[in-house]
Scaffold this active site. Structure first.
Site, PDB file in Angstrom:
ATOM      1  N   LYS A 122      17.886  -0.545  -0.088  1.00  0.00           N
ATOM      2  CA  LYS A 122      17.126  -0.784   1.138  1.00  0.00           C
ATOM      3  C   LYS A 122      15.919  -1.684   0.852  1.00  0.00           C
ATOM      4  CE  LYS A 122      13.630   1.204   3.049  1.00  0.00           C
ATOM      5  NZ  LYS A 122      12.950   0.040   3.654  1.00  0.00           N
TER       6      LYS A 122
ATOM      7  N   GLU B 179      -6.206  -0.311  -5.816  1.00  0.00           N
ATOM      8  CA  GLU B 179      -5.365  -1.494  -5.648  1.00  0.00           C
ATOM      9  C   GLU B 179      -5.589  -2.113  -4.266  1.00  0.00           C
ATOM     10  OE1 GLU B 179      -1.019  -1.046  -5.254  1.00  0.00           O
ATOM     11  OE2 GLU B 179      -0.877  -2.547  -6.833  1.00  0.00           O
TER      12      GLU B 179
HETATM   13  P1  NAI Z   1       5.505   1.265   0.646  1.00  0.00           P
HETATM   14  O1  NAI Z   1       5.478   2.004  -0.632  1.00  0.00           O
HETATM   15  O2  NAI Z   1       5.388   2.059   1.918  1.00  0.00           O
HETATM   16  O3  NAI Z   1       6.850   0.406   0.756  1.00  0.00           O
HETATM   17  C1  NAI Z   1       7.732   0.120  -0.297  1.00  0.00           C
HETATM   18  C2  NAI Z   1       9.158   0.451   0.106  1.00  0.00           C
HETATM   19  O4  NAI Z   1       9.281   1.864   0.272  1.00  0.00           O
HETATM   20  C3  NAI Z   1       9.607  -0.135   1.436  1.00  0.00           C
HETATM   21  O5  NAI Z   1      10.963  -0.517   1.324  1.00  0.00           O
HETATM   22  C4  NAI Z   1       9.440   1.015   2.399  1.00  0.00           C
HETATM   23  O6  NAI Z   1      10.262   0.919   3.531  1.00  0.00           O
HETATM   24  C5  NAI Z   1       9.848   2.179   1.538  1.00  0.00           C
HETATM   25  N1  NAI Z   1       9.331   3.485   1.963  1.00  0.00           N
HETATM   26  C6  NAI Z   1       8.228   3.762   2.716  1.00  0.00           C
HETATM   27  N2  NAI Z   1       8.073   5.094   2.870  1.00  0.00           N
HETATM   28  C7  NAI Z   1       9.089   5.685   2.197  1.00  0.00           C
HETATM   29  C8  NAI Z   1       9.482   7.041   1.962  1.00  0.00           C
HETATM   30  N3  NAI Z   1       8.768   8.068   2.437  1.00  0.00           N
HETATM   31  N4  NAI Z   1      10.578   7.285   1.220  1.00  0.00           N
HETATM   32  C9  NAI Z   1      11.296   6.272   0.690  1.00  0.00           C
HETATM   33  N5  NAI Z   1      10.987   4.958   0.879  1.00  0.00           N
HETATM   34  C10 NAI Z   1       9.897   4.674   1.627  1.00  0.00           C
HETATM   35  O7  NAI Z   1       4.369   0.167   0.588  1.00  0.00           O
HETATM   36  P2  NAI Z   1       3.605  -0.535   1.833  1.00  0.00           P
HETATM   37  O8  NAI Z   1       3.111   0.492   2.798  1.00  0.00           O
HETATM   38  O9  NAI Z   1       4.458  -1.613   2.339  1.00  0.00           O
HETATM   39  O10 NAI Z   1       2.336  -1.142   1.066  1.00  0.00           O
HETATM   40  C11 NAI Z   1       1.188  -0.349   0.872  1.00  0.00           C
HETATM   41  C12 NAI Z   1       0.554  -0.649  -0.461  1.00  0.00           C
HETATM   42  O11 NAI Z   1       1.440  -0.343  -1.514  1.00  0.00           O
HETATM   43  C13 NAI Z   1       0.208  -2.105  -0.690  1.00  0.00           C
HETATM   44  O12 NAI Z   1      -1.006  -2.450  -0.100  1.00  0.00           O
HETATM   45  C14 NAI Z   1       0.157  -2.159  -2.186  1.00  0.00           C
HETATM   46  O13 NAI Z   1      -1.094  -1.702  -2.643  1.00  0.00           O
HETATM   47  C15 NAI Z   1       1.230  -1.183  -2.610  1.00  0.00           C
HETATM   48  N6  NAI Z   1       2.515  -1.866  -2.941  1.00  0.00           N
HETATM   49  C16 NAI Z   1       2.861  -1.979  -4.255  1.00  0.00           C
HETATM   50  C17 NAI Z   1       4.006  -2.670  -4.604  1.00  0.00           C
HETATM   51  C18 NAI Z   1       4.408  -2.868  -6.023  1.00  0.00           C
HETATM   52  O14 NAI Z   1       5.048  -3.860  -6.331  1.00  0.00           O
HETATM   53  N7  NAI Z   1       4.129  -1.943  -6.911  1.00  0.00           N
HETATM   54  C19 NAI Z   1       4.851  -3.307  -3.598  1.00  0.00           C
HETATM   55  C20 NAI Z   1       4.447  -3.064  -2.240  1.00  0.00           C
HETATM   56  C21 NAI Z   1       3.303  -2.382  -1.956  1.00  0.00           C
END
Ligand code: NAI
Ligand code: MG
Length: 493
Positions: A199, A404
């Site tokens: 996903k 972050e």
């Molecule tokens: P997120 O962690 O919510 O999204 C990442 C992925 O997880 C997306 O595909 C999302 O649909 C999915 N997701 C969301 N909630 C979930 C759940 N409960 N169970 C399983 N999958 C789930 O990140 P978001 O809200 O887009 O970004 C927030 C912050 O996270 C950013 O500001 C950044 O600081 C951090 N981030 C870090 C990343 C990295 O590469 N380590 C990548 C993206 C965000």
């Protein structure tokens, strides 16, 4: 508290050049984007069970680009069942060399369609075309090529042991490197004989959907790779599903923690690649101009939407004034704007929410008493954009230095001794990456031993290679992706 603007240039100039760059936009015409995308399950495009769709926009224009399907529990069920069937019926039984051929075929097809993939990545996510074209897409292809090579050599990867596939892998990717993260996850899973349900993030599904059609074109047996689009609820349903054997997640630390809780009492294998707050450390004997480039690349590359971004700069006190001045001069030359322009250095922030988060931290930094400075680049009126920004006089304990931000915002701190900077650099909840700039080889070895970070770059930053593992310490997650190490999470013995 004071806010200082750089007044030295109105239109940014390249260092050493006398004229501003004329626009050089890449054409969007090559990207054949459907109005609506279905789910890719069992080798076919299938409508979502509840018939719900969501829009994805181009963050540089705020205009709608396409509609994607919102997968719910029933769709997840179908995708996992298809992956299980494909595992039992075809993929596990196939000879490793045959599996390798399929992965090579995917890599070659991706390469043939690299230009279209690059344009799609930039339109959907906002990153400069130069980065999609020169980094994301070629690197994604290279991961498929690299892991295709391992498919029939696994007994050499794990000598004296017999690696077996785990079964069905659930993979969830973020929006900062959409296709590259899909490649990091799908390629090693296939090479080790697993099937996949992946996903992508809800703001950037496009290149992963395009990858689904490439996989169809490569004639992969149905169900070996399934792509389901959706939001957090889709990801959560996938994580909960009893039919999966392994989860690979890249995203926020908050969601990573939820997934760990959810899987605590299960037999599912888990790898997490989460946030970071990397220290980029400059000693007084460092090659200053190269280090300035490294710092710029470390934090402004991809709008700072990088988990391993060098978001904390530690500069040795004796060279701090000179270094910071050089950094500001370089910032004045950065071009912020249309991601489709080949000259652009800093494109669009991925979403309104992310821009709001970055602006929140900029306000917070000012409130905390740090000194704010931003480049004078004029921002486009439409779309989500952010000036490259730095803060000096940042306290080690401030939130700006600890949390972050995931944007083009650099926190600058100073240090006097090696011991001091190691203690400060290690003093965050994260441990994904770090950079060390010095002329002294022994210091590099000492630092890389004592810094608690998964990746440490010496006199360089943000360099990647499919043969090299990547992953974190502490709240940056666990498990490694890339290289030989990247095979391990997908096998059992
Ligand atoms: P997120 O962690 O919510 O999204 C990442 C992925 O997880 C997306 O595909 C999302 O649909 C999915 N997701 C969301 N909630 C979930 C759940 N409960 N169970 C399983 N999958 C789930 O990140 P978001 O809200 O887009 O970004 C927030 C912050 O996270 C950013 O500001 C950044 O600081 C951090 N981030 C870090 C990343 C990295 O590469 N380590 C990548 C993206 C965000
Ligand atoms: Mg989008």
């Amino acid at each position: 508290m004071a806010t200082k603007k750089n007044k030295s240039s109105i239109r940014p100039l390249r260092l050493g050049s006398e004229w501003p760059y004329a626009p050089a936009p890449e054409s969007a015409a090559i990207a054949r984007i459907n109005e609506q995308y279905e789910l890719f399950i069992d080798g076919k495009w299938q409508k979502p069970a509840e018939g719900t769709y969501f829009d994805s926009i181009n963050p540089a224009t705020e205009k709608k680009l396409y509609r994607a399907s919102l997968a719910t529990e029933k769709d997840v069920d179908k995708a996992v069942a298809a992956a299980r069937k494909a595992s039992d019926k075809y993929w596990k039984k196939m000879s490793p060399a045959e599996r390798g051929k399929y992965i090579f075929r995917i890599a070659r097809l991706m390469q043939e369609q690299a230009r279209e993939l690059s344009v799609m990545e930039t339109l959907d996510g906002g990153k400069p075309i130069r980065e999609s074209r020169d980094f994301d897409i070629p690197m994604a292809c290279n991961h498929f090529f690299y892991y295709a090579g391992w498919a029939d050599k696994l007994e050499y990867a794990f000598t004296n042991r017999t690696p077996k596939p785990i079964g069905v892998a659930a993979q969830i990717t973020p929006w900062n490197f959409p296709l590259l993260m899909a490649a990091w996850k799908i390629a090693p899973a296939l090479a080790t004989g697993n099937t996949v349900v992946l996903k992508p993030a809800e703001t950037t599904s496009l290149t992963t959907l395009k990858l689904a059609s490439i996989i169809q074109e490569a004639d992969l047996p149905p169900g070996v790779v399934n792509i389901i689009t959706g939001a957090g609820i889709t990801g959560a349903a996938l994580v909960r599903h009893p039919g999966i054997n392994k989860i690979a997640f890249t995203g926020s630390t908050a969601v990573g923690k939820l997934i760990q809780q959810e899987t605590a009492a299960s037999n599912k294998k888990l790898t997490l690649e989460l946030g970071g707050k990397a220290a980029n450390i400059i000693f007084s004997d460092a090659p200053i101009d190269q280090a300035v480039e490294g710092v710029v690349n470390g934090i402004f590359f991809n709008q700072g939407h990088v988990c391993c971004a060098g978001s904390r700069l530690y500069v040795q006190e004796s060279i701090a004034p000179l270094f910071i001045q050089k950094l500001k001069d370089r910032m004045a030359t950065l071009l912020v704007g249309d991601p489709m322009d080949k000259n652009t250095d800093i494109g669009a922030i991925n979403s309104a929410e992310q821009l709001e988060k970055i602006n929140y931290y900029i306000r917070l930094g000012k409130k905390e008493g740090s000194l704010h400075y931003e480049s004078a680049a004029s921002l486009p009126k439409k779309g989500y954009f952010c000036q490259p920004t730095l803060f000096t006089k940042v306290a080690q304990s401030s939130r700006l230095a600890q949390e972050e931000i995931f944007g083009p915002v650099l926190a600058i701190l100073t240090f006097r001794t090696e011991d001091e900077v190691i203690e400060k650099a290690n003093n965050t909840p994260y441990g994904l990456s770090a950079g060390v700039w010095t002329d002294k080889g022994s210091r590099i070895f000492n630092m890389s031993k004592r810094l608690k970070a998964g990746v440490i770059w010496a006199n360089s930053y943000n360099l990647f290679d499919p043969t090299s593992p990547f992953g974190g310490y502490k709240e940056s997650g666990y498990g490694r992706e890339g290289g030989l190490h990247g095979l391990l999470p997908y096998v059992s013995f």
